[in-house]
Write an enzyme that holds these catalytic residues in place. Structure first.
Site, PDB file in Angstrom:
ATOM      1  N   ASP A 191      33.945  45.149  50.203  1.00 30.00           N
ATOM      2  CA  ASP A 191      35.127  45.622  50.902  1.00 30.00           C
ATOM      3  C   ASP A 191      35.814  44.383  51.479  1.00 30.00           C
ATOM      4  O   ASP A 191      35.141  43.436  51.885  1.00 30.00           O
ATOM      5  CB  ASP A 191      34.728  46.578  52.021  1.00 30.00           C
ATOM      6  CG  ASP A 191      35.929  47.040  52.827  1.00 30.00           C
ATOM      7  OD1 ASP A 191      36.838  47.630  52.240  1.00 30.00           O
ATOM      8  OD2 ASP A 191      35.958  46.778  54.044  1.00 30.00           O
ATOM      9  N   LYS A 192      37.135  44.357  51.503  1.00 25.90           N
ATOM     10  CA  LYS A 192      37.837  43.142  51.949  1.00 25.90           C
ATOM     11  C   LYS A 192      37.815  42.969  53.468  1.00 25.90           C
ATOM     12  O   LYS A 192      37.260  42.008  53.996  1.00 25.90           O
ATOM     13  CB  LYS A 192      39.293  43.144  51.470  1.00 25.90           C
ATOM     14  CG  LYS A 192      40.075  41.886  51.914  1.00 25.90           C
ATOM     15  CD  LYS A 192      41.542  41.992  51.616  1.00 25.90           C
ATOM     16  CE  LYS A 192      42.247  42.896  52.604  1.00 25.90           C
ATOM     17  NZ  LYS A 192      42.374  42.306  53.967  1.00 25.90           N
ATOM     18  N   THR A 193      38.400  43.930  54.160  1.00 28.91           N
ATOM     19  CA  THR A 193      38.641  43.773  55.594  1.00 28.91           C
ATOM     20  C   THR A 193      37.342  43.822  56.388  1.00 28.91           C
ATOM     21  O   THR A 193      36.597  44.803  56.316  1.00 28.91           O
ATOM     22  CB  THR A 193      39.606  44.867  56.089  1.00 28.91           C
ATOM     23  OG1 THR A 193      40.785  44.840  55.301  1.00 28.91           O
ATOM     24  CG2 THR A 193      39.967  44.635  57.546  1.00 28.91           C
ATOM     25  N   THR A 204      39.941  47.222  48.467  1.00 31.25           N
ATOM     26  CA  THR A 204      40.624  47.212  49.766  1.00 31.25           C
ATOM     27  C   THR A 204      41.676  48.306  49.825  1.00 31.25           C
ATOM     28  O   THR A 204      42.200  48.753  48.798  1.00 31.25           O
ATOM     29  CB  THR A 204      41.294  45.845  50.015  1.00 31.25           C
ATOM     30  OG1 THR A 204      41.983  45.883  51.271  1.00 31.25           O
ATOM     31  CG2 THR A 204      42.300  45.516  48.919  1.00 31.25           C
ATOM     32  N   LYS A 251      36.865  55.204  48.156  1.00 30.13           N
ATOM     33  CA  LYS A 251      36.021  54.048  47.831  1.00 30.13           C
ATOM     34  C   LYS A 251      34.741  54.467  47.116  1.00 30.13           C
ATOM     35  O   LYS A 251      34.293  53.799  46.180  1.00 30.13           O
ATOM     36  CB  LYS A 251      35.696  53.261  49.101  1.00 30.13           C
ATOM     37  CG  LYS A 251      36.880  52.487  49.661  1.00 30.13           C
ATOM     38  CD  LYS A 251      36.478  51.682  50.886  1.00 30.13           C
ATOM     39  CE  LYS A 251      37.688  50.907  51.426  1.00 30.13           C
ATOM     40  NZ  LYS A 251      37.346  50.128  52.637  1.00 30.13           N
ATOM     41  N   ASP A 280      32.681  52.456  55.592  1.00 29.25           N
ATOM     42  CA  ASP A 280      32.321  52.403  54.174  1.00 29.25           C
ATOM     43  C   ASP A 280      31.038  53.158  53.862  1.00 29.25           C
ATOM     44  O   ASP A 280      30.454  52.973  52.796  1.00 29.25           O
ATOM     45  CB  ASP A 280      32.171  50.941  53.729  1.00 29.25           C
ATOM     46  CG  ASP A 280      33.457  50.158  53.908  1.00 29.25           C
ATOM     47  OD1 ASP A 280      34.523  50.722  53.626  1.00 29.25           O
ATOM     48  OD2 ASP A 280      33.395  48.996  54.335  1.00 29.25           O
TER      49      ASP A 280
END
Length: 683
Positions: free
Chosen positions: A368-370, A521, A549, A572
């Protein structure tokens, strides 16, 4: 908290090769080990005269010891005592195995010593044959030695868990309306305020209320560098205070603390099953049955041969002894215990052993990016001053105005000014401009800060000299804030979610390991493309909502290969659960996170690489131990049965026991080599 470290104990003072105690890593108390050590030394001392006064040994070595009245009965008397005193350990173990319908090592040993003792007793009472008291005594001696060594090895593997319990101080200094009082840590309650002096351990999880100091958190994160603490900082029970005194507001006590959570996770992981352990249990079970059948065939063959009957028993005992899957029973649990503790010491908390074992064969790692690859907060990445504008002064003016604003982007510019040690100015006539920005006067100049809406409101165009930079920054998904002084644009500041410095090394290392890296993301395409390009990630998915996701992870899994999902463990959670391996990153002291088979204490993507390296190293040790333990038995059983007897090669029961114990020690030593793995050198 100490009860967590001693969550299980031996049943009846024994362990079984397939039983829950040994599978869990063999939690033995020091008392159990001391009993077994005492039994070994007593039996060893009594075995010496048994061997010396045994007729077979005298004939073999060609000597006669001093005789005394009744010396001919010495092997019988001492051998009987050794059987009941030392052999009871194995007899109890066999009873436990048979009750569990899992015949194994203890069953084999008990069968061997039963056959040897009662056959020798029958010979003593008149049956034709040769007594085996010295073989019986040496067998029990060597077997006790092997079990003592095993219990010590497993105990050492769990020492670190007990050391975690010792990190908690016994007492704390609680601050009351009447001053300081020293109380047991168990009496601390939430919202108490405690004083932690320099060099003392923090007694409970909490928040610094007053004071500044550096705190050693290596027991939690594996990082040796002390962490600076000031009012508002979180502290963890068991960590060591540095040079300053701290007043701490207690927020968690007892089993709620991070230390207790870590201990519970470590213990849980050591007890959880693994694929290699299931394989070892099946191998031990079938090896036991094979040994019993082989022992029966050996006895029948030699009993019907021209050889004396006692020779048939001698060969049978050798088969039963040397076939004991002692090393097999130790091969996996010891590696599990050691690898789990290595993980905990490095801030890698393993909730599920299967997750750690699966990590060795990962094909894809999805980040996951953030908050995972990035820090989850905006920072200034560039500024573009116009013509001869003094950049530092323009940013200082902007920060002076923004210091009065609560907008997150405003706090970012203020932080930059503080980090660069700019002197801020007094601001008058401050005014927030909703949806536009903020303004104020400094030394008579009107300073305004805002985004594109500010330029539209003031009817200003972006100066040509910085327009290209601004357009490129916007294409990369960065946010632009303009500093306007007296209706003239002085500089443009580009802000973006900062990429963690560790992310570059993590992605490079995973690619070097042959693992495909994917980024997912909810941000727009421009932001995703910019971060992916910066990190060298070729495959990414943008605009993915939190609820989608998990479906995206499942879609990647359907393409083939094992997939790990790395996220923050809260937002997540569904995606983590849908992956082959869920890794919750940046849990900090919140070890109660339910999502993810593996929890990373720090927000360091490199820890994903460390997890894979540990998984591969631990699995390699498991396989090496399984090959040694099973391979040894495959070769040794025919030899013990006497297939090479016509070539003059005979394996006495005592020698078989010695070889079996040596194999156990080798397996234990091989597992201990895992401790040499340095996960901090992650490259």
């Amino acid at each position: 908290m100490h009860e967590i470290a001693h969550h299980s104990s031996m049943q009846g003072g024994y362990v079984t090769s397939g039983g829950p105690e040994l599978r869990a890593g063999g939690a033995h108390t020091g008392h159990d080990i001391n009993i077994l050590r005492r039994k070994f030394w007593v039996v060893l001392l009594l075995t010496i005269p048994v061997v010396i006064y045994s007729e077979g040994v005298q004939q073999l070595l060609g000597f006669s010891p001093p005789a005394f009245p009744g010396s001919e009965y010495l092997p019988f008397l001492l051998g009987t005592f050794i059987f009941f005193y030392g052999g009871v350990f194995f007899i109890r173990g066999a009873a436990g195995e048979l009750r569990a319908h899992l015949p194994g090592m203890m069953t084999l040993v008990s069968l061997a010593i039963f056959v040897a003792f009662f056959y020798s007793l029958a010979v003593t009472l008149g049956l034709e044959g040769q007594v085996l008291y010295w073989e019986l005594s040496t067998l029990i001696t060597v077997m006790l030695l092997g079990h003592w060594m095993e219990m010590r090895a497993i105990g050492h593997a769990r020492d670190a868990l007990q050391e975690l319990a010792k990190l908690m101080p016994d007492e704390a200094e609680r601050i009351t309306g009447f001053g300081l009082e020293t109380v047991p840590v168990s009496r601390l309650m939430k919202d108490d305020v405690v004083l932690v002096r320099p060099g003392a351990r923090v007694p409970a999880d909490g928040t610094v209320r007053r004071g500044e100091s550096s705190v050693d958190e290596s027991m939690l994160t594996g990082e040796s560098r002390p962490v600076f603490k000031s009012p508002g900082s979180a502290v963890v029970a068991g960590t060591v205070n540095g040079e300053g005194a701290l007043r701490i507001l207690v927020t968690k006590v007892g089993k709620e603390t991070a230390l207790a959570g870590i201990m519970a996770l470590v213990s849980q992981a050591q007890e959880s099953r693994s694929m290699a352990q299931n394989l070892a249990d099946r191998a031990a079970y079938w090896l036991t049955l094979t040994a019993i059948v082989a022992g029966g065939i050996t006895f029948a063959y030699w009993y019907t041969s021209p050889m004396p009957h006692y020779f048939a028993l001698d060969r049978t005992v050798s088969v039963l002894v040397i076939a004991c899957p002692h090393a097999l029973g130790l091969a996996i649990p010891l590696v599990i215990a050691i690898s789990t503790m290595i993980a905990a010491r490095n801030g890698l908390l393993v909730r599920d052993r299967m997750a750690l074992e699966t990590a060795r064969g990962l094909d894809v790692v999805i980040f996951d990016k953030t908050g995972t690859l990035t820090e989850g907060r905006h920072g200034v990445v560039a500024s573009y001053p116009v013509s001869d504008t003094h950049e530092a002064r323009a940013l200082a003016l902007a920060a002076s105005v923004e210091e009065n604003s609560e907008h997150p982007l405003a706090r970012t510019i203020v932080k930059l000014a503080h980090d660069r040690h700019y002197n801020l100015y007094d601001v008058s006539d401050f005014k927030a401009l909703p949806g536009i920005g903020a303004e104020g006067r400094i030394h008579g100049q009107l300073v305004q800060v805002g985004g594109h809406k500010l330029l539209d409101w003031l009817d200003l165009d972006i100066p040509r000299e910085i327009k290209h930079h601004v357009e490129q920054a916007q294409a990369d998904g960065q946010t632009i804030v303009y500093v306007v002084i007296d209706n003239k644009i002085m500089t443009a500041v580009a802000l973006a979610d900062l990429v963690r410095p560790e992310s570059y090394a993590a992605v490079d290392a995973l690619v070097a390991m042959g693992i495909r890296v994917v980024m997912i993301t909810g941000d727009n395409e421009d932001v995703a493309r910019s971060v992916a390009a910066d990190l060298g990630i070729r495959e990414y998915y943008s605009g993915v909502l939190p609820g989608d996701k998990a479906r995206k992870v499942a879609e990647i899994r359907r393409r083939g290969g094992r997939v790990a999902m790395v996220g923050d463990g809260v937002n997540d959670a569904p995606a983590l659960a849908s992956a082959d391996v869920g890794i919750a990153i940046g849990a900090g002291t919140d070890v109660a996170i339910e999502a993810g088979g593996i929890i990373l204490v720090k927000s360091d993507p490199r820890d994903v690489v460390r997890v894979i390296r540990l998984s591969r190293a631990a699995y390699k040790k498991m396989i090496e131990n399984l090959i040694w333990a099973t391979g040894y038995n495959i070769v040794a059983i025919p030899l013990a049965a006497g297939v090479l007897y016509k070539y003059g090669i005979v394996l006495p029961p005592a020698v078989g026991a010695l070889f079996m114990s040596v194999s156990t020690i080798i397996v234990a030593a091989n597992a201990q080599l895992l401790r040499r793995l340095n996960l901090r050198d992650w490259r």
